[in-house]
Write an enzyme that holds these catalytic residues in place. Structure first.
Site, PDB file in Angstrom:
ATOM      1  CD1 TRP A 197      -0.554   2.334   2.351  1.00 30.28           C
ATOM      2  CD2 TRP A 197      -2.732   1.916   1.548  1.00 30.28           C
ATOM      3  NE1 TRP A 197      -1.582   3.466   2.489  1.00 30.28           N
ATOM      4  CE2 TRP A 197      -2.519   3.118   1.848  1.00 30.28           C
ATOM      5  CE3 TRP A 197      -3.714   1.436   0.748  1.00 30.28           C
ATOM      6  CZ2 TRP A 197      -3.709   4.012   1.972  1.00 30.28           C
ATOM      7  CZ3 TRP A 197      -4.982   2.137   0.704  1.00 30.28           C
ATOM      8  CH2 TRP A 197      -4.903   3.531   1.229  1.00 30.28           C
ATOM      9  CG  ASP A 215       0.203  11.505   2.409  1.00 34.22           C
ATOM     10  OD1 ASP A 215      -0.845  10.723   2.172  1.00 34.22           O
ATOM     11  OD2 ASP A 215       0.290  12.079   3.284  1.00 34.22           O
ATOM     12  CD  GLN A 244       3.333   8.346   5.562  1.00 32.26           C
ATOM     13  OE1 GLN A 244       2.691   8.206   6.321  1.00 32.26           O
ATOM     14  NE2 GLN A 244       4.707   8.534   5.396  1.00 32.26           N
ATOM     15  CG  PHE A 284       2.161   9.603  10.382  1.00 34.31           C
ATOM     16  CD1 PHE A 284       2.298   8.136  10.379  1.00 34.31           C
ATOM     17  CD2 PHE A 284       1.007   9.953  10.801  1.00 34.31           C
ATOM     18  CE1 PHE A 284       1.243   7.397  10.661  1.00 34.31           C
ATOM     19  CE2 PHE A 284       0.320   9.414  11.390  1.00 34.31           C
ATOM     20  CZ  PHE A 284       0.094   7.881  11.223  1.00 34.31           C
ATOM     21  CB  SER A 285       3.515  12.917   5.263  1.00 35.98           C
ATOM     22  OG  SER A 285       2.643  12.120   4.561  1.00 35.98           O
ATOM     23  CG  ASP A 294       1.178  15.335   7.191  1.00 41.30           C
ATOM     24  OD1 ASP A 294       1.749  14.466   7.741  1.00 41.30           O
ATOM     25  OD2 ASP A 294       0.125  15.724   7.000  1.00 41.30           O
ATOM     26  CD  GLU A 313      -4.735  14.456   6.898  1.00 43.80           C
ATOM     27  OE1 GLU A 313      -4.395  13.806   7.838  1.00 43.80           O
ATOM     28  OE2 GLU A 313      -5.166  14.294   5.677  1.00 43.80           O
ATOM     29  CD1 TRP A 319      -7.201  10.035   2.862  1.00 44.03           C
ATOM     30  CD2 TRP A 319      -6.709   8.135   3.579  1.00 44.03           C
ATOM     31  NE1 TRP A 319      -5.928  10.089   3.045  1.00 44.03           N
ATOM     32  CE2 TRP A 319      -5.465   8.961   3.712  1.00 44.03           C
ATOM     33  CE3 TRP A 319      -6.303   6.668   3.706  1.00 44.03           C
ATOM     34  CZ2 TRP A 319      -4.077   8.326   4.158  1.00 44.03           C
ATOM     35  CZ3 TRP A 319      -5.224   6.250   4.226  1.00 44.03           C
ATOM     36  CH2 TRP A 319      -3.935   6.950   4.592  1.00 44.03           C
TER      37      TRP A 319
END
Ligand code: FRU
Length: 452
Positions: free
Chosen positions: A22, A25, A41, A82-83, A147, A200, A278
């Site tokens: 999967w 971003d 990601q 995370f991003s 982010d 975000e 999403w």
């Protein structure tokens, strides 16, 4: 890569994926030692979102991507990476990203900004949290703080970070640093809450004065921001002491079904987004991958709005002028159509028997319809267009119109006079039919293959 993917030659030809697994971003877009690096990601162990790693590819021409080892992976200090973004400094490649800590969930979640670096652009060393809870002003929650977008200006580093105001919604905060390790809060960028529940992936391109950011669960306005989450583009100028001064109207970066979390290459007007959304099913899961990135787009500001042009290495294989109806074949590649005095337009692509994706023109909009394009994609959007599997992008009425349509095994990206509409489709793999009916004073139709 698994046997299934290798044997079936099934991955998109020139769009970035994780190979297997999967992705969401794009992260850390940067040029290092003359090559374009893209991180993303990545959950390598499944076709759904999971503990976030940073996948990594690089390219010399933005079209052919070489897969590199995973750059960041969760460890005993963080449950997910995370991003974030990247910058080159003192011959090293630096990554500023969000360390995600679950801590039992809810208000105990911590999202703090961490640093990593690499000498060779392949192997990374983590340096731990550099923008922590104590650096975040009291009115923001450390559970929704993520982010970081790193910027460099006048020998200083800056970072835009999305944060949630306690009892409010999302905002963008500006931090500054001399050495990437010690950071200080400067100000808020827009001085108002965002229209969704949280902001975000903020991004700013200094070259053209463009601020972009995502809004989670924002309500749609007419045919804009129809997807569950959306990305807004604002034209203006960042004052590194007081915030962002807007000169244009906020417009969606992309009008398609599948676009989110875009980022620009550090110091370059070149953008890539996540081509997915999403809360949708991913029919490619049966091939063991889910999610891909958009084609890179050169970004400019024209007439005080964002203007996007796709960038990829290609060669022209067909050119036709002023023919009423065109029948062609295309699975991956592109078509460019220049039109004068356009009156009517209808294109079917990735056709196979009764199935096809369709692009038409009505009085005010380009209309993309994927209802009959193959496997059904179901999302959580409840509006009529989503139910009908339709998306609309404003049609710029003018004497000349330019259209560029970039197609890959599972995607269609439509660029019309600087605006973009990007969507995934899951047709039969060999669906290659293309039909065009066009009424105009004059036009040229050109088709391109991806350069080998
Ligand atoms: C956006 C996002 C980011 C976060 C990442 C987690 O799609 O929710 O805010 O850093 O995905 O994978």
């Amino acid at each position: 890569m698994s046997d299934k993917l290798l044997q079936s030659n099934i991955l998109p030809e020139f769009h970035i994926t994780g190979g297997k697994g999967w992705i969401n971003d794009p992260n850390g877009l940067v040029v290092f030692n003359g090559e374009y690096h893209v991180f993303f990601q990545y959950h390598p162990h499944g076709v759904e979102w999971g503990p976030m790693h940073w996948g990594h590819v690089k390219s010399k021409d933005l079209t052919h991507w070489e897969r590199l080892p995973i750059a960041l992976r969760p460890d005993e200090t963080e449950d997910g990476c995370f991003s974030g973004s990247a910058v080159v400094w003192k011959d090293k490649l630096w990554l500023l990203y969000t360390s995600y800590r679950e801590n039992g969930g809810g208000d105990n979640i911590r999202q703090l900004q961490s640093l990593a670096s690499s000498d060779d652009g392949v192997h990374f060393v983590k340096h731990g949290v550099v923008i922590g809870e104590k650096d975040l002003p009291d009115e923001y929650s450390p559970s929704d703080f993520r982010d970081p977008r790193i910027l460099r200006r006048d020998d200083k580093f800056y970072a835009l970070v999305a944060a949630k105001r306690k009892g409010g919604t999302g905002r963008i905060l500006l931090f500054e640093s001399d050495d990437l390790f010690k950071w200080k809060y400067v100000c808020e960028l827009l001085h108002r809450d965002c229209k969704g529940i949280m902001t975000e992936c903020p991004d700013y391109c200094e070259d053209i004065g463009l601020l972009t950011y995502c809004e989670q669960n924002r309500a749609s306005e007419g045919h804009e921001h129809v997807n569950l989450h959306t990305t807004v583009a604002r034209v203006g100028k960042l004052d590194y002491k007081s915030g962002f001064i807007e000169t244009g109207r906020g417009e969606p970066v992309d009008y398609g079904f599948d676009f989110y979390a875009p980022q620009t290459f550090t110091g370059q007007p070149l953008m890539i987004g996540w081509m997915n959304m999403w809360e949708r099913n991913n029919p490619s899961a049966k091939y063991e991958f889910a999610g891909m990135l958009t084609v890179p787009r050169k970004i400019e500001v024209k007439n005080n709005r964002l203007w996007q042009t796709p960038v990829y290495a290609c060669r022209e294989v067909l050119s036709i002028e002023n023919s009423g109806k065109i029948t062609d074949r295309l699975i991956s590649g592109s078509v460019k159509i220049n039109m004068a005095g356009l009156r009517a337009f209808k294109m079917k692509l990735r056709m196979n028997g009764r199935h096809y994706a369709k692009l038409t023109l009505d009085d005010d909009y380009w209309v993309f319809d994927r209802s009959n394009a193959g496997e059904r994609i179901v999302g959580s959007e409840k509006d009529d267009d989503s139910k009908a599997q339709v998306r609309r992008m404003p049609y710029e009425k003018s004497v000349f119109n330019r259209l560029e349509i970039v197609v890959d095994r599972f995607s269609v990206e439509i660029f019309a006079d600087g605006r973009a509409l990007s969507s995934v489709i899951y047709p039969e793999l060999d669906a290659d039919g293309l039909e065009l009916e066009l009424e105009a004073d004059s036009f040229t139709y050109r088709r391109f293959d991806i350069a080998v």
